[in-house]
Design a protein around this motif. Sequence first.
Motif, mmCIF file in Angstrom:
data_model
loop_
_atom_site.group_PDB
_atom_site.id
_atom_site.type_symbol
_atom_site.label_atom_id
_atom_site.label_comp_id
_atom_site.label_asym_id
_atom_site.label_seq_id
_atom_site.Cartn_x
_atom_site.Cartn_y
_atom_site.Cartn_z
ATOM 1 N N VAL A 72 -8.983 2.646 1.383
ATOM 2 C CA VAL A 72 -7.959 1.523 1.668
ATOM 3 C C VAL A 72 -8.157 0.985 2.579
ATOM 4 O O VAL A 72 -9.165 1.176 3.595
ATOM 5 N N LYS A 73 -7.237 -0.025 2.308
ATOM 6 C CA LYS A 73 -7.427 -0.910 3.763
ATOM 7 C C LYS A 73 -6.064 -0.671 4.243
ATOM 8 O O LYS A 73 -4.720 -1.668 3.582
ATOM 9 N N VAL A 74 -5.803 -1.339 5.128
ATOM 10 C CA VAL A 74 -4.365 -1.128 5.968
ATOM 11 C C VAL A 74 -4.183 -2.623 6.020
ATOM 12 O O VAL A 74 -4.468 -3.730 6.441
ATOM 13 N N TYR B 149 0.083 11.487 0.568
ATOM 14 C CA TYR B 149 1.307 11.188 0.231
ATOM 15 C C TYR B 149 2.031 10.464 2.163
ATOM 16 O O TYR B 149 1.246 10.266 3.343
ATOM 17 N N ILE B 150 1.975 8.611 1.593
ATOM 18 C CA ILE B 150 1.922 8.340 2.789
ATOM 19 C C ILE B 150 3.914 8.070 3.667
ATOM 20 O O ILE B 150 4.541 8.185 3.336
ATOM 21 N N LEU B 151 3.034 8.518 4.638
ATOM 22 C CA LEU B 151 4.241 9.019 5.627
ATOM 23 C C LEU B 151 4.858 7.394 6.676
ATOM 24 O O LEU B 151 5.922 7.703 7.013
ATOM 25 N N ALA B 152 3.749 6.583 6.775
ATOM 26 C CA ALA B 152 4.098 5.292 7.327
ATOM 27 C C ALA B 152 3.273 4.315 6.434
ATOM 28 O O ALA B 152 1.983 4.177 6.741
ATOM 29 N N GLY B 153 4.144 2.623 7.252
ATOM 30 C CA GLY B 153 2.713 1.916 7.452
ATOM 31 C C GLY B 153 2.549 1.152 5.562
ATOM 32 O O GLY B 153 3.274 2.323 4.720
ATOM 33 N N LYS B 154 1.698 0.283 5.583
ATOM 34 C CA LYS B 154 1.451 -0.195 4.482
ATOM 35 C C LYS B 154 -0.031 -0.299 4.084
ATOM 36 O O LYS B 154 -0.835 -0.144 5.268
ATOM 37 N N GLY B 155 -0.677 -0.599 2.958
ATOM 38 C CA GLY B 155 -2.030 -0.701 2.226
ATOM 39 C C GLY B 155 -2.450 -1.236 1.421
ATOM 40 O O GLY B 155 -1.737 -1.345 0.752
ATOM 41 N N MET B 156 -3.506 -1.136 1.278
ATOM 42 C CA MET B 156 -4.276 -1.610 -0.695
ATOM 43 C C MET B 156 -5.106 -0.276 -0.894
ATOM 44 O O MET B 156 -6.481 -0.342 0.186
ATOM 45 N N MET B 157 -4.762 -0.138 -1.752
ATOM 46 C CA MET B 157 -5.570 1.933 -2.440
ATOM 47 C C MET B 157 -6.675 0.676 -3.505
ATOM 48 O O MET B 157 -6.047 0.428 -4.557
ATOM 49 N N ARG B 158 -7.900 1.200 -3.347
ATOM 50 C CA ARG B 158 -8.452 1.800 -4.259
ATOM 51 C C ARG B 158 -8.699 3.466 -4.769
ATOM 52 O O ARG B 158 -8.733 4.047 -4.269
ATOM 53 N N LEU B 159 -8.355 2.972 -6.765
ATOM 54 C CA LEU B 159 -8.951 4.173 -6.787
ATOM 55 C C LEU B 159 -9.147 4.457 -8.069
ATOM 56 O O LEU B 159 -8.932 2.989 -8.963
ATOM 57 N N ASN B 160 -10.857 4.113 -8.288
ATOM 58 C CA ASN B 160 -11.949 4.235 -9.223
ATOM 59 C C ASN B 160 -11.963 2.838 -9.861
ATOM 60 O O ASN B 160 -12.248 1.524 -8.177
ATOM 61 N N ASP B 161 -11.520 2.666 -10.223
ATOM 62 C CA ASP B 161 -11.256 0.178 -11.036
ATOM 63 C C ASP B 161 -10.362 0.072 -10.165
ATOM 64 O O ASP B 161 -9.973 -0.990 -11.036
ATOM 65 N N GLN B 162 -8.986 0.357 -10.088
ATOM 66 C CA GLN B 162 -8.008 0.200 -10.268
ATOM 67 C C GLN B 162 -7.857 -0.345 -8.434
ATOM 68 O O GLN B 162 -7.857 0.780 -7.505
ATOM 69 N N THR B 163 -7.063 -1.082 -7.981
ATOM 70 C CA THR B 163 -6.026 -1.318 -6.785
ATOM 71 C C THR B 163 -4.856 -2.009 -6.286
ATOM 72 O O THR B 163 -3.860 -2.573 -7.495
ATOM 73 N N PHE B 164 -4.083 -1.377 -5.689
ATOM 74 C CA PHE B 164 -2.733 -1.073 -5.879
ATOM 75 C C PHE B 164 -2.106 -0.934 -4.072
ATOM 76 O O PHE B 164 -2.727 -0.876 -3.754
ATOM 77 N N PRO B 165 -0.828 -1.536 -3.988
ATOM 78 C CA PRO B 165 -0.857 -1.403 -2.912
ATOM 79 C C PRO B 165 0.346 -0.265 -2.540
ATOM 80 O O PRO B 165 0.771 0.501 -3.342
ATOM 81 N N PRO C 284 -0.717 1.610 11.940
ATOM 82 C CA PRO C 284 -1.779 1.873 11.662
ATOM 83 C C PRO C 284 -0.473 2.860 10.143
ATOM 84 O O PRO C 284 0.446 3.408 9.857
ATOM 85 N N LEU C 285 -1.849 3.222 9.109
ATOM 86 C CA LEU C 285 -1.457 4.140 7.964
ATOM 87 C C LEU C 285 -0.960 5.898 8.030
ATOM 88 O O LEU C 285 -2.370 6.179 8.477
ATOM 89 N N GLN C 286 -0.117 5.965 8.296
ATOM 90 C CA GLN C 286 0.374 7.243 8.874
ATOM 91 C C GLN C 286 0.095 8.623 7.055
ATOM 92 O O GLN C 286 0.760 8.443 6.486
ATOM 93 N N VAL C 287 -0.584 8.835 6.864
ATOM 94 C CA VAL C 287 -1.237 9.902 5.725
ATOM 95 C C VAL C 287 -0.793 11.257 5.674
ATOM 96 O O VAL C 287 -1.865 11.561 7.012
#
Length: 134
Positions: A106-108, A73-89, A113-116
Amino acid sequence: MTKTLLKIFLFIFITHLAFSQNLTQLAKLKPQGAYENVKVQKIYSDKHTSSFVIWIKKGVKPHKHLKHTEQVYILAGKGMMRLNDQTFPVKKGDWIAIPQGSVHAVKVTSRKPLQVFSVQTPQFLGKDRVFVKE
């Protein structure tokens, strides 16, 4: 005997309330000490589950867990997440389910910082992280 039981009950109840209040304050936690990229703070762990607050400045390389399911669960920040063959903000308020064996990274993309909040089942002892070449 009744007074002793009442005292025990009140102690457990108050302890539970204090613990529950801490859980609602996860977004306000601050990392203890300096860190270069990733800082992990364990919140709870038993044989069934482990939970952590994780701060990420740059990113986490692709990896998978052979015996664990993870929920983030994302508490703060933003990033690009990769999950298998999908990438999404991803951003504050997003929840991501990461099934056992799924490659994730994940790339911030935010200045802060991304806080999760991460929950892994069963208990995570840090030995089930397999990094994957891209």
